[in-house]
Scaffold this active site. Structure first.
Site, PDB file in Angstrom:
ATOM      1  N   SER A 141      41.755  41.598  30.840  1.00  0.00           N
ATOM      2  CA  SER A 141      41.495  40.303  30.006  1.00  0.00           C
ATOM      3  C   SER A 141      40.647  40.580  29.312  1.00  0.00           C
ATOM      4  CB  SER A 141      41.544  39.245  30.879  1.00  0.00           C
ATOM      5  OG  SER A 141      43.143  39.371  32.170  1.00  0.00           O
ATOM      6  N   ASP A 169      39.139  33.145  36.238  1.00  0.00           N
ATOM      7  CA  ASP A 169      39.800  34.708  37.720  1.00  0.00           C
ATOM      8  C   ASP A 169      39.577  35.720  36.780  1.00  0.00           C
ATOM      9  OD1 ASP A 169      39.807  36.854  39.411  1.00  0.00           O
ATOM     10  OD2 ASP A 169      41.223  35.458  40.588  1.00  0.00           O
ATOM     11  N   LEU A 170      39.406  36.086  36.075  1.00  0.00           N
ATOM     12  CA  LEU A 170      40.173  37.643  34.511  1.00  0.00           C
ATOM     13  C   LEU A 170      39.803  38.572  34.768  1.00  0.00           C
ATOM     14  CD1 LEU A 170      39.137  35.035  31.191  1.00  0.00           C
ATOM     15  CD2 LEU A 170      41.431  35.292  33.007  1.00  0.00           C
ATOM     16  N   GLU A 171      40.550  39.547  35.133  1.00  0.00           N
ATOM     17  CA  GLU A 171      40.357  40.941  35.739  1.00  0.00           C
ATOM     18  C   GLU A 171      40.934  41.698  34.624  1.00  0.00           C
ATOM     19  OE1 GLU A 171      41.248  41.182  40.273  1.00  0.00           O
ATOM     20  OE2 GLU A 171      40.555  39.206  39.945  1.00  0.00           O
ATOM     21  N   GLY A 172      41.488  43.182  35.355  1.00  0.00           N
ATOM     22  CA  GLY A 172      41.538  44.407  34.748  1.00  0.00           C
ATOM     23  C   GLY A 172      41.574  44.461  33.010  1.00  0.00           C
TER      24      GLY A 172
END
Length: 611
Positions: free
Chosen positions: A402, A397-400
């Site tokens: 990442s 769940d990689l956001e921004g």
């Protein structure tokens, strides 16, 4: 990603490609810090702060803004600030109608009317004689019993409501109560409750009944104990039955009961009985995936073992980096639980046939593996967490920032950005180390997946190389159909979140494949239907946008699963639908409980109608 819907599709593709290229060419140091009010046609860089709609936002990805890309619409680019200035300064309304409902020589029971708030009331605080808060209740509870009082003494109470931002209402109207005199010379405990028995069970509750106790003065109530622990439930005088709720499905519990009198004397424990809750795993092959968050964000606290049996896969959120976002060192500490208890809870859920995964990252847990050292740290520390807690797999769940494509990285089949290629290698290594039954899931935002059709670069489409490289081991992909602007679908139209059209259109892009960056020679291949789920907020409070009513979700699923049209704008390319489509994901299990299980109850019942 939100695009101006009135432009031709070819123009949109060219425009977004230009914007993406411009974002990568402009220096990261061109602007800095507080940028004032957000504006379109402006270059923003990571670290910038902009205000919009009375709230402040941090820039998560460097980009050139367009009309429609306002911060609350594109959370892939902006993160609402939780520091100064606070996003919520409005206090709840004053609690009405404070009154007392019962009293003893050392306690007073109080109740009051509910307060309202622009965001949401998280609890109430009860003040005694104008002093510090003496007792508190959780969100939704408008009653409490204040204990430890002196006998035959008058106390004055007021109540204040509070919200998640720490705002407190003005005090309620004061209410005075005089405690009862302590019963004279009463040292005799009630008799032991007799014949404790189970009167019925469900998947989350056990109903109990017992014979009445006697006392030289009078029995004031009974306390029910679960597994020898603290009192789990209580009754008022005369009631010799209770339903204990919040239990785990298919689990055996042991109960005893004690009687109490007004002087505080308690009987010895009743006979002990055991009862097993019903329910194993839901029927059919459609699944519900739920994120259980390891922190308190104003929703509710729920122990892992108490999660509803309606969820098949539980994502424990989150493992986060320590020592910096680029260190690769991942850690997880159970919230309000010991390591031993949390491990036992994981084991219990697994014994029920459910899968428990550890989710990586989240909105605030930026993770990027920029070199071989970070990659190896990631593998080592993640394996340690998997071994410690017995997780069945892990979730990306990689956001921004990442995941973001470097300039010149233009082929999703052969990525050159180090943080993407290192993530793929590290994930593959963990999958190989843990065997073929180890589960891999992903929960990207729409900009990182479907947004890659209109443009490929920076955040747009940044998940595509990861999904493509690992598609042979990918168990479930559940893109977040929330916190997003409009997204262009296969028919060239832009669709808005919260609608059946949006859910059908976004899902079919993955079921059919699509041209990356508008290039028909760079087609992202379709995934299998059994790999695809739709990600939804479980309640309006769970996300900034994208909540969809159960009725509209079911319209979308009827169309996706069996081609039964609801008369919307989007038309399925495969008119018969996709019977193998797997189900739904939600953020979050905690918010689902907060809203009395609207999400899990309604959607589990719907999914169970399919074989």
């Amino acid at each position: 990603m939100q695009l101006p819907g009135h432009l031709p599709r070819a123009t949109l593709i060219a425009l977004v490609a230009f914007v993406t290229l411009l974002s990568t060419l402009l220096p990261a140091t061109a602007f800095a810090a507080d940028r004032g009010a957000w504006a379109p046609n402006t270059q923003y860089t990571v670290g910038d702060i902009a205000s919009y709609g009375g709230k402040a936002y941090d820039c998560r990805q460097s980009h050139f803004s367009l009309v429609g890309w306002e911060p609350p619409n594109v959370l892939a680019l902006w993160l609402e600030r939780t520091g100064n200035p606070p996003p919520d300064t409005q206090a709840p309304s004053t609690p009405p109608s404070l009154t007392s409902t019962a009293k003893t020589f050392d306690s007073v029971s109080l109740s009051w009317g509910t307060s309202t708030d622009n965001v949401g009331v998280t609890g109430y605080e009860v003040f005694t004689n104008g002093g510090a808060a003496a007792s508190a209740s959780t969100s939704g509870a408008t009653s409490v019993t204040v204990t430890g009082l002196a006998e035959n003494t008058t106390y004055t109470f007021t109540v204040k409501a509070r919200d998640a931002a720490g705002n407190r209402s003005s005090a309620s109207t004061a209410h005075s109560v005089t405690t009862s005199p302590r019963p004279a010379n009463d040292t005799v405990a009630p008799s032991t409750p007799a014949n404790l028995a189970s009167a019925g069970v469900s998947s989350s509750s056990v109903s109990l009944s017992w014979g009445a106790s006697t006392d030289n003065v009078g029995v004031t109530g009974y306390e029910v104990f679960v597994n020898g622990g603290a009192s789990a439930s209580a009754t008022t005088a005369g009631a010799t039955s209770v339903t204990v709720t919040g239990l785990a499905a298919n689990t055996t519990y042991t109960f005893t009961v004690k009687a109490r009198d007004a002087a505080g004397n308690r009987s010895t424990a009743s006979n002990s009985i055991s009862a097993t809750t019903t329910g194993t795993q839901p029927v059919g092959n459609k699944i519900l995936v739920g994120y259980w968050h390891n922190f308190d964000n104003g929703s509710t606290n729920i122990r892992l073992r108490d999660i509803s049996a309606k969820f098949n896969v539980i994502q424990v959120a989150f493992a986060e980096p320590v020592g910096g976002a680029g260190s690769g060192n991942m850690a997880f500490t159970p919230y309000n639980s010991s390591v031993a208890d949390f491990k036992a809870d994981v084991a219990l859920l697994k014994s029920q046939g459910r899968k428990v995964l550890i989710s990586i990252g989240g909105a605030n847990g930026t993770v990027h593996l920029d070199d071989a050292g970070a990659r190896q740290n990631f593998v080592t520390t993640m394996q340690g967490l998997i071994d410690t807690y017995g997780f069945d797999g892990f979730d990306l769940d990689l956001e921004g920032s990442s995941l973001s494509l470097n300039g010149g990285d233009t082929d999703f089949r052969n990525p050159t950005t180090p943080r993407i290629s290192n993530l793929i290698q590290a994930t593959r290594q963990l999958l190989n180390q843990n065997g073929s039954g180890f589960i891999l899931t992903m929960a990207p935002e729409t900009a990182y997946v479907q947004g890659g059709m209109a443009a490929y670069g920076g955040p747009w489409g940044a998940y595509l190389p990861v999904i493509h490289a690992l598609r042979d081991r990918l168990t479930y992909l559940h893109v977040q159909h929330y916190n997003t602007g409009t997204v262009t679908a296969l028919d060239g139209r832009a669709y808005a979140q919260s609608t059946p059209d949006f859910h059908v259109a976004m899902a079919e892009m993955l079921l059919r494949g699509f041209p990356v960056g508008g290039n028909t020679s760079a087609m992202f291949p379709a995934l299998r239907p059994d790999q695809i789920l739709i990600g939804l907020p479980s309640s309006p409070q769970a996300a900034g946008g994208g909540y969809t009513t159960p009725a509209n979700v079911h319209k979308a699923l009827d169309y996706l699963l069996k081609g039964q049209s609801f008369g919307g704008t989007y038309v399925l390319r495969n008119t018969a639908g996709y019977p193998g489509f797997k189900g739904l994901m939600t953020w979050s299990i905690n918010w689902d409980k907060f809203t009395n299980f609207e999400f899990s109850n309604s959607h589990r019942a719907y999914l169970d109608t399919y074989p």
